[in-house]
Enzyme design. Structure first.
Site, PDB file in Angstrom:
ATOM      1  N   ASP A 485       0.867  -1.166   0.000  1.00  0.00           N
ATOM      2  CA  ASP A 485       0.000   0.000   0.000  1.00  0.00           C
ATOM      3  C   ASP A 485       0.910   1.224   0.000  1.00  0.00           C
ATOM      4  O   ASP A 485       2.092   1.114   0.318  1.00  0.00           O
ATOM      5  CB  ASP A 485      -0.861  -0.060   1.265  1.00  0.00           C
ATOM      6  CG  ASP A 485      -1.703   1.168   1.407  1.00  0.00           C
ATOM      7  OD1 ASP A 485      -2.225   1.613   0.381  1.00  0.00           O
ATOM      8  OD2 ASP A 485      -1.837   1.664   2.533  1.00  0.00           O
ATOM      9  N   GLU A 595      -2.494  21.152   0.590  1.00  0.00           N
ATOM     10  CA  GLU A 595      -2.979  22.523   0.754  1.00  0.00           C
ATOM     11  C   GLU A 595      -2.591  23.059   2.110  1.00  0.00           C
ATOM     12  O   GLU A 595      -2.110  24.173   2.235  1.00  0.00           O
ATOM     13  CB  GLU A 595      -4.502  22.539   0.624  1.00  0.00           C
ATOM     14  CG  GLU A 595      -4.977  22.511  -0.796  1.00  0.00           C
ATOM     15  CD  GLU A 595      -6.187  23.408  -0.963  1.00  0.00           C
ATOM     16  OE1 GLU A 595      -7.202  23.097  -0.332  1.00  0.00           O
ATOM     17  OE2 GLU A 595      -6.085  24.394  -1.686  1.00  0.00           O
ATOM     18  N   PHE A 643     -10.772  22.963  -7.661  1.00  0.00           N
ATOM     19  CA  PHE A 643      -9.901  21.944  -8.205  1.00  0.00           C
ATOM     20  C   PHE A 643     -10.739  20.739  -8.632  1.00  0.00           C
ATOM     21  O   PHE A 643     -11.662  20.342  -7.942  1.00  0.00           O
ATOM     22  CB  PHE A 643      -8.927  21.504  -7.115  1.00  0.00           C
ATOM     23  CG  PHE A 643      -7.945  20.492  -7.575  1.00  0.00           C
ATOM     24  CD1 PHE A 643      -6.701  20.896  -8.055  1.00  0.00           C
ATOM     25  CD2 PHE A 643      -8.232  19.145  -7.545  1.00  0.00           C
ATOM     26  CE1 PHE A 643      -5.788  19.963  -8.489  1.00  0.00           C
ATOM     27  CE2 PHE A 643      -7.320  18.206  -7.984  1.00  0.00           C
ATOM     28  CZ  PHE A 643      -6.095  18.622  -8.460  1.00  0.00           C
ATOM     29  N   LYS A 666      -3.062  28.045  -8.888  1.00  0.00           N
ATOM     30  CA  LYS A 666      -1.998  27.071  -8.669  1.00  0.00           C
ATOM     31  C   LYS A 666      -2.445  25.746  -9.277  1.00  0.00           C
ATOM     32  O   LYS A 666      -3.644  25.415  -9.273  1.00  0.00           O
ATOM     33  CB  LYS A 666      -1.676  26.922  -7.194  1.00  0.00           C
ATOM     34  CG  LYS A 666      -2.746  26.247  -6.382  1.00  0.00           C
ATOM     35  CD  LYS A 666      -2.308  26.130  -4.929  1.00  0.00           C
ATOM     36  CE  LYS A 666      -3.417  25.465  -4.123  1.00  0.00           C
ATOM     37  NZ  LYS A 666      -3.287  25.661  -2.697  1.00  0.00           N
ATOM     38  N   GLY A 781      -4.695   3.562  -3.805  1.00  0.00           N
ATOM     39  CA  GLY A 781      -5.928   4.204  -4.218  1.00  0.00           C
ATOM     40  C   GLY A 781      -5.676   5.599  -4.752  1.00  0.00           C
ATOM     41  O   GLY A 781      -6.584   6.271  -5.192  1.00  0.00           O
ATOM     42  N   ASP A 782      -4.422   6.024  -4.708  1.00  0.00           N
ATOM     43  CA  ASP A 782      -4.098   7.377  -5.143  1.00  0.00           C
ATOM     44  C   ASP A 782      -4.215   7.537  -6.639  1.00  0.00           C
ATOM     45  O   ASP A 782      -4.321   6.575  -7.382  1.00  0.00           O
ATOM     46  CB  ASP A 782      -2.663   7.702  -4.736  1.00  0.00           C
ATOM     47  CG  ASP A 782      -2.608   8.114  -3.302  1.00  0.00           C
ATOM     48  OD1 ASP A 782      -3.602   8.658  -2.818  1.00  0.00           O
ATOM     49  OD2 ASP A 782      -1.566   7.878  -2.679  1.00  0.00           O
ATOM     50  N   ASP A 917      -1.609  -0.744   5.848  1.00  0.00           N
ATOM     51  CA  ASP A 917      -1.908  -0.255   7.189  1.00  0.00           C
ATOM     52  C   ASP A 917      -3.385   0.003   7.425  1.00  0.00           C
ATOM     53  O   ASP A 917      -3.802   0.193   8.544  1.00  0.00           O
ATOM     54  CB  ASP A 917      -1.144   1.041   7.455  1.00  0.00           C
ATOM     55  CG  ASP A 917      -1.716   2.182   6.644  1.00  0.00           C
ATOM     56  OD1 ASP A 917      -2.012   1.950   5.463  1.00  0.00           O
ATOM     57  OD2 ASP A 917      -1.872   3.283   7.182  1.00  0.00           O
ATOM     58  N   ASN A 920      -8.543  -0.642   4.008  1.00  0.00           N
ATOM     59  CA  ASN A 920      -8.665  -0.962   2.591  1.00  0.00           C
ATOM     60  C   ASN A 920      -7.606  -1.951   2.128  1.00  0.00           C
ATOM     61  O   ASN A 920      -7.631  -2.400   0.993  1.00  0.00           O
ATOM     62  CB  ASN A 920      -8.602   0.318   1.749  1.00  0.00           C
ATOM     63  CG  ASN A 920      -7.323   1.079   1.990  1.00  0.00           C
ATOM     64  OD1 ASN A 920      -6.585   0.761   2.925  1.00  0.00           O
ATOM     65  ND2 ASN A 920      -7.042   2.058   1.177  1.00  0.00           N
ATOM     66  N   ASP A 921      -6.680  -2.269   2.989  1.00  0.00           N
ATOM     67  CA  ASP A 921      -5.659  -3.249   2.625  1.00  0.00           C
ATOM     68  C   ASP A 921      -5.984  -4.639   3.132  1.00  0.00           C
ATOM     69  O   ASP A 921      -5.256  -5.585   2.856  1.00  0.00           O
ATOM     70  CB  ASP A 921      -4.298  -2.825   3.192  1.00  0.00           C
ATOM     71  CG  ASP A 921      -3.935  -1.430   2.764  1.00  0.00           C
ATOM     72  OD1 ASP A 921      -4.118  -1.121   1.585  1.00  0.00           O
ATOM     73  OD2 ASP A 921      -3.483  -0.642   3.613  1.00  0.00           O
TER      74      ASP A 921
END
EC number: 7.6.2.1
Lengths: 1284, 332
Positions: A485, A595, A643, A666, A781-782, A917, A920-921
């Site tokens: 992960d 941010e 965004f 930005k 998941g990114d 961790d 979701n893992d």
């Protein structure tokens, strides 16, 4: 709590729990009605056994296939779902069952041996297993309570002590359960609260729990003393999180706080007259709860509350789970839904996935091979006996009234019965104590070595490693694929402002992990860092440069750009400030940690954003001219252009107090550069170079730009904006189009570089692991950019690699998606994915085949993966990805993580390890051969599902390269040694059979045979399984390549088995023929002859001595325990035979053995033979070892040799080295300036958006606010949740 | 990993511990056992070791082998197969080749006689042999347990098939005395065969297996029986018959008068008469000596060949170029 929703899916993946589809209907406060359903009681027992059931139950479990049917079904179920299931116990039981059968057989007249021969070892082994069971049963609790058991190996010998402790243990555990079961709780009875023991609670009871009390069962919250029916609970027992969580009762039930009111709440089926009669006194409401059947999903609950025929849906928000405690609330009233072992926490505690190691499965094959050897030996002997038996041997008395097994006229029967006879005789070929020895070894390995390894203790989180199962130790030594992960595992989920580029000047002196890694590889010494100038560095701000800090930027030549830069940081965002409006105390709530880091940076540079109203942003700016002065400036926020993943940028239109209209923007470098106005090419070029440098250092970059707006231009645009905003159809799309109109002709200010802070030592660890031949896949998941960025930062990707990217973010796909036809999208995407896979597969060989060619890397996103995982494309995906040295899967769902894992596990038959961790893992952790959870963090889901829990990713190095490798080598040795010693021993018996007319006469005395396995050769092999070390732990890490020996399974394969078998055969021949041939004449100067038992005792002595010495020969390191156990075993044999042959009892047939050893030892022959036979027997082994080492050395042997002189001193320099990369923060330095600047075509744009957080959440029907503006509302949740 | 790995000294451990907060710390306690740092000797089987081990074995074994072989060669043994002649009352002439010093042991050797057959071995009653009180304990003796309704003492197939050939020797027409005392192991005589147990109802059945016993002599003194009852390990075995307490000179002609009673013809067994002296290592048996010499010789040869290989094609110890990943980089 984005991850929680996944757990229900995890459960279906993990262990399927049979769930009857029916709903559970509970009649509140109505015991009679509920009684009919026979719900289980609320008393629990955490011990597997109790004092009374232990012996029968334990024996039964050990011997009989208790759960055979269930397991069989379970295996089938789990296999079809791609989950390995534990049948280790099953196999062990088969082995034990076999021995039980043999024991029973040996009680028949067909047996050549006394029943004792097989009974004694079986019962000893069973006894030991039982003790171990009880011990583990106990340790599994006390282990976490930091209980140390010194010298556990000795405990093997101290059976007595254990038996004693056994009872103490139960006493303790039993007491524990008793105390819990007998705790009192208030239950509504008749008109008031009455105290009742927990164990007497029943489903449907209405109870009251007071502040700080624990919930005795799973409850439905009805009412609380707080207003709004809210109560606070602590779930530390469930998931380790110590923060309070809110539960809220349904409005309908808020007022049931008093017993009088609660009494109304009675679940009656008011259809019978009787019912109505009994309820005349009070108004009775029909009330029942319909809910799901008990299950182990902690975070889901579905059900309805029916009051007066009015149905109200229930959610997890109304459920109070057993194990949690009530906080900040006087008391609550609830009704019991699930009791005792049906509560969610109890059902979860049973759910530790148990897996079997590959080595053990191979071991089963070996055992099967032994069984077939046994069978053929028996068959051979039996046929021989059929041929041999003849009346001509008159002295055997075969002429009259002969029993069947020797009756020459019934030869076939003779063969059959001799089979049985020989079966009992040769039963020792199956090592009876093998399984229990292996389990003991593994248990000690995991509980003493892995759990207590100081190298894997993480001081910051105070977490030692923990092996949650002892089944998989040696599997750790054979891992070939790691699935990791990202967030929380590779990275700390901590964004830090690290560097910046302002007006063409780069600032920031820090070094990222990856740069340090590069430096190390190039041999540049990383200097000790000077103490940081900004000593009050905050979390999230890791920037140091004297040119900018503490207002020094005013003296920079481009201080105007700086000012613009800082303002942009302070204004252009969607962050909410929280808390006191001082720089020290304020906390920023941001949808994405990036941010927050940027706003924090602005604060540190002197542009302190402290207040936001819907239209204004207030910034306390340090005065532009004068140092130390501040002025509060308020900017009016006119528009926020938010965004999203297509825009990849965010803009704010603001009005300065002096009326200046500015658009600050930005975003990703690609989108910003497209929109820059003309001119300033130099600046743009320099900044581009900087961006690339940041990218190659593994930093996440954003470009900042601004545009001054003319009021009339703005006004006309604003009108369009407002129309777009209020449009009802396609609002998002239209807003994007409108934004496009104003976000142009921008002026670049600079770029930010944020470090997605890696966990300590991650790049180094990955480097080491890949040297060990382990391939690491990142499943995250990114977004694709973030994932690639981290892959760069972790050294998994670099620019020399040929990257294959399969992404759904292509224009073609987007186009089809916009048309919105789902089937069309699916078809098109599948085609697209197939096309790409095919193309890459065609390309791959040309890179892969040439040795100097680039390594391959595959990046694939979740949507494409969904199609690539379809059966038709699966093979292509697998072939491609196995050829890649690293694979990154991004935007994958938990289920896909598991699918990818089992794709490699099943498809490639490689040993896989998953590490993660979060919740979701869990599926991935359970799907892999080995699941590793990162412990020491808040959530416990991953740890609960894992096989091993470690605090840091880098501990994998120790876990795999040191513990795994050792365990593998040790276990291989243990197994092979067991195989050898039993084969050699049994074969002597086999050779003897040929000299006895195949009658099945035993060569050895019953007791020799029965104690051979459990006493005379038992302990040394355990010692080897615990202490053998080919090379020290530091060398294991220094030469990670050695790990490949385990991956290739070099110590337990057919060749090794064959070699050991050859030597076993050779040795058994030496044992039997040397002893028997040399004793054919008188062996004593008195001329007297030896009998059968003298010869067999002689042979047995030789066997015991040789087999024990052989053990010493295969040791790589010999501790005093080796000497003690080996010497001890031999001495025990002599002590035994001195006593045994010295006494004469009426029992058994040991008269034959009387005085044998004394007779033997009175002859010189004894000593001459005792010297000859072991040496002759071991000659072959010794020669083999010598030749093997000399001409075909294993890698570890070379390493041993090159380090044989510095074996002891190696620790010192190495531990220093480790210390160095332990504290990288301190080790950071200016050494970056010495680095050759690497320019990357990759500039790591990454910006976590709130949108992606809801990516999974929406899938599972969770409500997550889509807008950053909503952050404040979920501030209370924020601290618990972690974006995944 | 917070502090450096504790070295072997206990002092370092203490300081590391005290630095960490004691309360609530889950830091595992340091012990050499759990950290797997137990002091150990790590032998490496270097060529030097291999060669010296082989040399050592050959140095020790060759002399022992020679001594054993000489001891065995010193023993004078006369073996004579006699059942072929098939004469009930045979005369045999044996020539002594070398001087035989007293005592000379007389053995009979049976071939293809399975005294170790399972049916045979267990067909005895140890308790009956030992004590008079359990004279009727014949349960294990089938089929020779009862005769004419009475228990047999000693019962069982072993006793029943007691060897009954007899030998008498004469040298130069002078009878050679055969001493039949002390031919059994003392432990057998004293503890396994009772002084108060007398043969009873023995060989009274329809079928006589072998020798009869004098019912007036207790079993503990029936040494032929005791010797016979210590069953042999292999189907070819010798049993001690008696001792001749007289030296024999070379070329002495011994005349053996034998009663060839025992039936070995049915199963093609061979019978041999053996006269043998003994050495410190017992009777004539070259096996041990040869085995020692072979092992020693092989070790010597191996030591030599290893030395030659060592000199011709030495492998540098710990040479990293031998590591598999250095030999073929890229692949695995």
């Amino acid at each position: 709590m984005s991850g929680w929703g996944t757990s229900s899916r995890t459960v279906t993946l993990g262990r399927v729990q049979p769930q009857s589809p029916a709903l559970r209907t509970i009649y509140c406060n109505h015991r009679e009605a509920n009684f009919a359903h026979r719900y289980k009681g609320n008393s629990i027992s955490t011990t597997k056994y109790n004092v009374f059931t232990f012996l029968p139950k334990g024996l039964y479990e050990q011997v009989i296939l208790l759960e055979f049917y269930r397991t069989e079904t379970g295996i089938w179920l789990c296999d079809s779902l791609g989950i390995s299931y534990d049948n280790f116990l099953l196999f062990r039981r088969v082995a034990n069952l076999y021995f039980l059968m043999v024991s029973i057989l040996s009680a028949t007249p067909y047996s050549p041996v006394h029943p004792i021969t097989n009974m004694v070892p079986l019962s000893l082994v069973l006894l030991f297993s039982l003790i171990k069971e009880a011990f583990e049963d106990w340790v599994s609790i006390t282990l976490h309570a930091y209980c140390s058991i010194p010298f556990l190996p000795l405990a093997c010998a101290l059976i007595d002590f254990l038996i004693l402790s056994l009872f103490l243990v139960w006493e303790q555990r039993f007491q524990n359960d008793m105390t819990i079961n007998n705790t009192l709780v208030d239950v509504l009875q008749a008109q008031g609260w009455e105290s009742l023991q927990w164990k007497k609670l029943q489903v449907g009871d209405i109870i009251r729990v007071k502040q700080d009390g624990f919930f005795p069962a799973d409850l439905l919250l009805l009412a609380s003393t707080n207003v709004d029916g809210v109560c606070y609970i602590e779930t530390a027992n469930l998931d380790g999180e110590t923060n309070l969580k809110i539960r809220k009762a349904l409005e309908r039930t808020w007022d049931y706080v008093t017993p009088e009111k609660a009494c109304e709440f009675k679940g009656l089926q008011c259809y019978s007259a009787e019912c109505i009669n009994s309820s005349t006194k009070i108004v009775v409401k029909v009330c029942e709860v319909q809910c799901e059947q008990p299950n182990n999903s902690l975070y889901t609950f579905t059900g309805n509350l029916v009051v007066d025929n009015q149905t109200m849906p229930l959610s997890p928000n109304q459920i109070l789970l057993r194990g949690c405690s009530l906080k900040n609330t006087d008391y609550i009233v609830g009704t019991v839904i699930f009791t005792g072992h049906e509560t969610k926490v109890m059902m979860n505690s049973m759910n530790v996935p148990s897996k079997r190691s590959t080595l053990e499965r191979k071991l089963d094959k070996l055992i099967l091979a032994l069984f077939s050897t046994l069978f053929s030996m028996c068959l051979l002997g039996a046929i021989g006996s059929g041929i041999f038996i003849d009346r001509k041997y008159y002295y055997l008395g075969l002429s009259q009234s002969v029993e069947d097994q020797f009756n020459p006229s019934k030869r076939f029967l003779v063969i059959i019965l001799t089979m049985l006879t020989l079966l009992t005789l040769y039963s020792t070929i199956i090592p009876i104590s093998l399984y229990v020895s292996i389990e003991t070894i593994k248990f000690i390995q995991s509980s003493q070595f892995i759990n207590k390894d100081l190298n894997m203790y993480h001081a910051e989180s105070n977490t030692p490693a923990s092996a949650r199962t002892s089944n998989l130790n040696e599997e750790l030594g054979q891992v070939e694929y790691i699935f990791s992960d990202k967030t929380g595992t590779l990275t700390r989920n901590l964004m830090e402002f690290f560097k910046c580029s302002i007006g063409g000047e780069m600032y920031g002196t820090g070094m990222t992990e990856i740069e340090m890694g590069v430096a190390e590889r190039k041999g540049i010494k990383v200097q000790e860092a000077k103490t940081s100038t900004n000593s009050l560095r905050e979390k999230g701000f890791n920037f140091d440069d004297v040119r900018l800090m503490q207002g020094a930027w005013r003296h920079e030549p481009n201080h105007d750009a700086c000012k613009e830069y800082f303002r942009c940081l302070a204004i252009c965002h969607t962050v909410l400030p929280e808390g006191e409006e001082t720089p020290e105390k304020i906390r920023y709530q941001a949808a994405s940690p990036d941010e927050a880091a940027l706003v924090l940076a602005a604060k540190n540079f002197g542009f302190f954003f402290y207040r936001r109203t819907p239209t204004m942003i207030y910034v306390r700016e340090s005065h532009v001219e004068k140092m130390g002065k501040t002025q509060d400036v308020s900017y009016e926020i006119l528009n926020v252009l938010e965004f999203n993943s297509t825009r990849k940028r965010q803009s704010v239109v603001c009005r300065y107090p002096d009326g200046r209209l500015v658009l600050y923007c930005k975003g990703a470098d690609t989108v910003i550069y497209e929109r820059l106005g003309a001119g300033n090419d130099d600046l743009n070029k320099v900044t581009r170079v900087h961006l690339e440098q940041f990218g190659s250092a593994g930093l996440r970059t954003l470009c900042l730009a601004y545009r001054d707006l003319a009021p009339d231009l703005y006004e006309s645009w604003n009108e369009k904006f407002i129309t777009a905003k209020s449009s009802l159809r396609d609002r998002e799309k239209r807003l994007d189009e409108v934004a496009e109109l104003i976000e142009k002709e921008l002026i670049l200010i600079g770029a930010t570089a944020i470090e997605d802070k890696l966990q300590e030592g991650v790049p180094n660890c990955i480097q080491t692991l890949s040297r060990a031949g382990i391939k690491i896949w990142v499943l995250t998941g990114d977004k694709i950019e973030t994932a690639i960025n981290i892959a760069y930062a972790c050294n998994l990707l670099n620019n020399e690699m040929k990257q294959f990217i399969i992404s759904s973010e292509t224009d073609a796909i987007r186009e089809v998606e916009e048309r919105g036809d789902q089937t069309e999208i699916a078809r098109f995407m599948k085609e697209e994915v197939k096309k790409q896979l095919k193309q890459f597969l065609d390309e791959a060989p040309q890179y892969f085949c040439s040795p100097s060619g680039p390594k391959l890397a595959l990046v694939i996103d979740g949507k494409c993966l969904m199609y690539a995982l379809e059966p038709s494309l699966r093979i292509m995906l697998l072939t491609l990805s196995l050829n890649c040295s690293s694979v990154v899967c991004c935007r994958v769902s938990p289920l896909q993580k598991a699918q990818v894992t089992s794709l490699v596990k099943k498809g490639a038959r490689k040993i896989t390890l998953s590490i993660g961790d979060g919740a979701n893992d869990v599926s991935m952790i359970q799907a892999a051969h080995i699941g590793i959870g990162i412990s020491g963090l808040e959530g416990m889901q991953a740890v609960m599902a894992s096989d091993f829990a470690i605090a840091q990713f880098r501990f994998l190095e120790d876990l795999l390269l040191v513990h795994g490798r050792w365990s593998y080598i040790r276990l291989c040795k243990v197994v092979m040694y067991f195989f050898y010693k039993n084969l050699a021993f049994t074969l002597t018996q086999f050779w003897f059979t040929f000299g006895t007319g195949f009658s099945g006469q035993r060569f050895y005395d019953d007791w020799f045979q029965s104690l051979y396995n459990v006493i005379f050769t038992a302990l040394p092999v355990v010692i080897v399984g615990l202490f053998d070390q080919d090379i020290s732990s530091s060398l294991s890490k220094k030469y990670p390549e050695l790990y490949k020996e385990g991956v290739r399974n070099m110590f337990f394969n057919r060749r090794i088995v064959a070699i050991w078998a050859c030597f076993a055969v050779y040795q058994s021949l030496v044992f039997f023929y040397f002893v028997s041939l040399s004793s054919s004449t008188s062996r004593d100067s008195d001329g007297k002859m030896f009998g059968l038992w003298d010869v067999s005792t002689m042979a047995f002595t030789c066997v015991v001595v040789t087999v024990n010495l052989r053990l010493l020969m295969m040791c790589n390191s010999i501790t005093r325990w080796h000497y003690i156990s080996v010497g001890g075993s031999i001495i025990v044999w002599f002590v035994f035979i001195f006593v045994y042959s010295g006494i004469m009892t009426r029992f058994d047939r040991n008269d034959n053995m009387f005085w044998v050893i004394y007779v033997l030892m009175s002859t010189s022959y004894f000593y001459v033979t005792l010297l000859l036979v072991p040496v002759a027997a071991l000659l072959g082994d010794f020669l083999y070892l010598g030749v093997q080492r000399w001409f075909f050395p294993y890698d570890y042997q070379i390493v041993q040799e090159s380090h044989k002189d510095d074996a002891d001193s190696i620790n010192t320099p190495d531990s220093q080295e480790t210390k160095e990369h332990l504290t990288p923060d301190e080790a950071r330095s200016n050494a970056i300036s010495q680095l050759p600047k690497e320019v990357s075509k990759h500039s790591g744009f990454a910006f976590d958006s709130p949108g992606y957080e809801s990516f999974f959440a929406t899938q599972f029907g969770k409500y997550v606010p889509p807008k950053a503006w909503d952050v404040a509302r979920r501030a209370s949740m924020k601290s618990k949740s972690k974006p995944k | 990993m917070s502090s450096s790995t504790p070295s072997s000294s206990a002092g370092g451990v203490g300081s590391a511990d005290s630095a960490a907060p004691r309360r609530n710390s889950k830091r595992p306690k340091y012990s050499k056992f759990t950290q797997q740092e137990l002091p150990a000797c790590k032998p490496i089987l270097t060529p030097r070791w291999v060669i010296s081990a082989f040399m050592l074995v050959s140095i020790v074994f060759i002399p022992i082998g020679l001594v054993s072989l000489f001891a065995s060669r010193d023993v004078v043994e006369i073996i004579d197969r006699y059942e072929t002649a098939c004469v009930p009352d045979g005369y045999k002439n044996d020539k002594v080749k070398k001087r035989m010093k007293k005592p000379i042991y007389v053995y009979y050797q049976l071939d293809n006689f399975y005294q170790n057959h399972r049916r045979y071995v267990k067909s005895r009653s140890d308790s009956q042999l030992k004590e008079n009180s359990s004279w009727d304990d014949v349960s294990s003796c089938k089929p020779e347990d009862m005769s004419n309704g009475q228990p047999i003492v000693p019962c069982g197939l072993i006793a029943w098939s007691l060897f009954n050939d007899t030998y008498s020797f004469s040298l130069k027409s002078q009878q050679l005395a055969v001493n039949k005392k002390g031919i059994s192991w003392k432990s057998d005589r004293d503890s396994k065969f009772g002084k108060d147990v007398f043969p009873k109802n023995f060989q009274n059945g329809t079928l006589k297996g072998g020798a009869t016993l004098d019912p007036s002599i207790p079993l503990s003194e029936q040494e032929d029986l005791i010797v016979w009852m210590r069953t042999a390990a292999l189907p070819t075995f010798r049993k001690l018959y008696g001792k001749i307490e007289q030296d024999l000179q070379p070329n002495d002609q011994i005349l053996v008068t034998l009663d060839n009673n025992y039936n070995t013809y049915s199963f093609n067994g061979k019978k041999k008469l053996v006269l043998s002296t003994t050495s410190w290592l017992g009777g004539k048996n070259d096996f041990l000596g040869i085995a020692y010499l072979t092992v020693g010789g092989m070790c010597f040869f191996l030591a030599l060949s290893f030395t030659v290989v060592y000199l011709i094609k030495p492998r540098r110890l710990g040479d990293p170029s031998y590591l598999s990943w250095n030999r073929n980089p890229g692949g695995h």
